[in-house]
Design an enzyme around this catalytic site. Sequence first.
Site, mmCIF file in Angstrom:
data_model
loop_
_atom_site.group_PDB
_atom_site.id
_atom_site.type_symbol
_atom_site.label_atom_id
_atom_site.label_comp_id
_atom_site.label_asym_id
_atom_site.label_seq_id
_atom_site.Cartn_x
_atom_site.Cartn_y
_atom_site.Cartn_z
ATOM 1 N N VAL A 1 0.847 -1.189 0.000
ATOM 2 C CA VAL A 1 0.000 0.000 0.000
ATOM 3 C C VAL A 1 0.885 1.243 0.000
ATOM 4 O O VAL A 1 1.797 1.368 0.813
ATOM 5 C CB VAL A 1 -0.935 0.013 1.231
ATOM 6 C CG1 VAL A 1 -1.662 1.344 1.331
ATOM 7 C CG2 VAL A 1 -1.934 -1.132 1.153
ATOM 8 N N ASP B 1 3.374 4.877 -13.987
ATOM 9 C CA ASP B 1 4.686 4.611 -14.572
ATOM 10 C C ASP B 1 4.649 3.521 -15.630
ATOM 11 O O ASP B 1 5.455 3.528 -16.561
ATOM 12 C CB ASP B 1 5.676 4.208 -13.482
ATOM 13 C CG ASP B 1 6.084 5.373 -12.594
ATOM 14 O OD1 ASP B 1 5.547 6.476 -12.769
ATOM 15 O OD2 ASP B 1 6.943 5.171 -11.705
ATOM 16 N N LEU C 1 5.570 10.180 -12.820
ATOM 17 C CA LEU C 1 5.497 10.879 -11.546
ATOM 18 C C LEU C 1 4.246 10.433 -10.809
ATOM 19 O O LEU C 1 3.220 10.125 -11.432
ATOM 20 C CB LEU C 1 5.450 12.394 -11.751
ATOM 21 C CG LEU C 1 6.712 13.058 -12.314
ATOM 22 C CD1 LEU C 1 6.449 14.523 -12.604
ATOM 23 C CD2 LEU C 1 7.875 12.909 -11.348
ATOM 24 N N HIS D 1 1.891 40.571 -1.364
ATOM 25 C CA HIS D 1 3.182 41.222 -1.087
ATOM 26 C C HIS D 1 3.437 41.213 0.412
ATOM 27 O O HIS D 1 2.532 41.485 1.184
ATOM 28 C CB HIS D 1 3.160 42.657 -1.605
ATOM 29 C CG HIS D 1 4.414 43.417 -1.282
ATOM 30 N ND1 HIS D 1 5.584 43.253 -1.991
ATOM 31 C CD2 HIS D 1 4.680 44.331 -0.305
ATOM 32 C CE1 HIS D 1 6.515 44.033 -1.480
ATOM 33 N NE2 HIS D 1 5.984 44.705 -0.451
#
Length: 483
Positions: free
Chosen positions: A41, A327, A334, A463
């Site tokens: 898992v 994959d 990824l 900011h």
Amino acid sequence: MADHEYDYDVIIVGCGVGGHGAALHAHSQGLKTVVFSGGDVGGTCVNRGCVPSKALLAAAGRVREMSDADHLASFGITTSGVTYERQKIADHAKNLANNVKKNLGNSLTALGIEIVEAKGELLAPHTVGLQGSDKKLTAKNIILAPGSIPFVPPGVTADEKTVYTSDGGLNLETVPEWVAIIGSGYIGLEFSDVYTALGSEVTFIEALPDLMPGFDREIAKMAERLLIKPRKIDYRTGVFASEVTPGIPGVKPVTIKMIDAVTKEHVETLEVDACMVATGRVPNTKEMGLEALGVETNRGFVAVDETMRVLTKEGGEVVEGLWCIGDANGKFMLAHAASAQGISAVENIVGRPHVVNHEGIPAACFTHPEVAFVGLTEEQAKVRAEEQGFTLGKSMGYFKANSKALAELESDGIAKVLFNKETEEIVGVHIIGLHAADLIQECANAVAAKSTVRDLAMMVHTHPTLCEVLDSAFKGAVGMAAH
């Protein structure tokens, strides 16, 4: 409810991030679902990859920062040095992996999703057998999510003690004085970051002419300046490690014979304390029974169409009711790509057509500083611009002009935005600098939503934050000035 002809609506073979994500989504769509975990898992990401490596990087990063007396002095901070306990760092990584694994399993069982501990093997259409027994289960749809395993090149003997893949490296059983790393991609770079922070010397062995061959070249050059040259790292490029022989810690060194990548002539032999093999990964598709359904793999990769349906071969026929994600299909290796593909496959199963935009999937390297990107490299973008007849734009943002980066005394880094000048759509973004892995998400969302650089330039960025590095690049792309 499952179709009366089958035991389940969906069988998922593999329980890594991709299989787990597919299972959760299938359940949410009312599909009766079972997952073959193979006793693993969480898969590679949780147990032997993304998760434990981040724990090592977090610990090593703190050692690096606290060991930099000049950097601390600039803040008015002095220390009497820093020490670490290797075993406790290793335990941190192991404990994190175990906790995440447990949580993933619990998240499935809490919903009533069945987990079969055995490995699954295709026996016939819509049929998966439990390896090691005569039991079999059927489903209208089967999603293959077996993941990948480390690739060990011919001539390399990996004992996972002195010569090891990322699987063994994550155990951090030792901190070698001198370690060679074969391959300079994401995995190799991250481990070099860990090792050098903890006191090792590193030698990269790269078969291609340049380090970090998969990176945007401008970013790779800056990464070399920030991540390689200031550290105890040297490298050999254009060479193969043709023969690697394990050693005995404290008794016999690891021997690495290198040959020229072009001429194949012997060029050098290194004797080091340890060698890490970071030469990529290969699909974990052996013994899955693919041949039972007439599926031919290419170097282990399973061919799929854009909806994740399995094909008999590249350009071949669709295998009804069979899907492959992650994959094993090789589209984008990824963990979060696997998850996206799993969700997409389920969407298509329930009749809502969906295609994953792989150019909108971000990637990151968690070095100090981090590297991240989404979309095309500048080299790839130039080729596409020529092929499609558009003008490629490029705009830069700099950490050295960012108040937050200056406050952190971490002003090294850039953000590069590549865009189509005619449509103003983003083609690629590449960042190297403080928290690049977090900053890239805004850009990935923009690519996915088809936001233009003008759209982004008009959005308000907090900011003072690091995201203003991107704000300045977005504004520069459309001729605006950032303050």
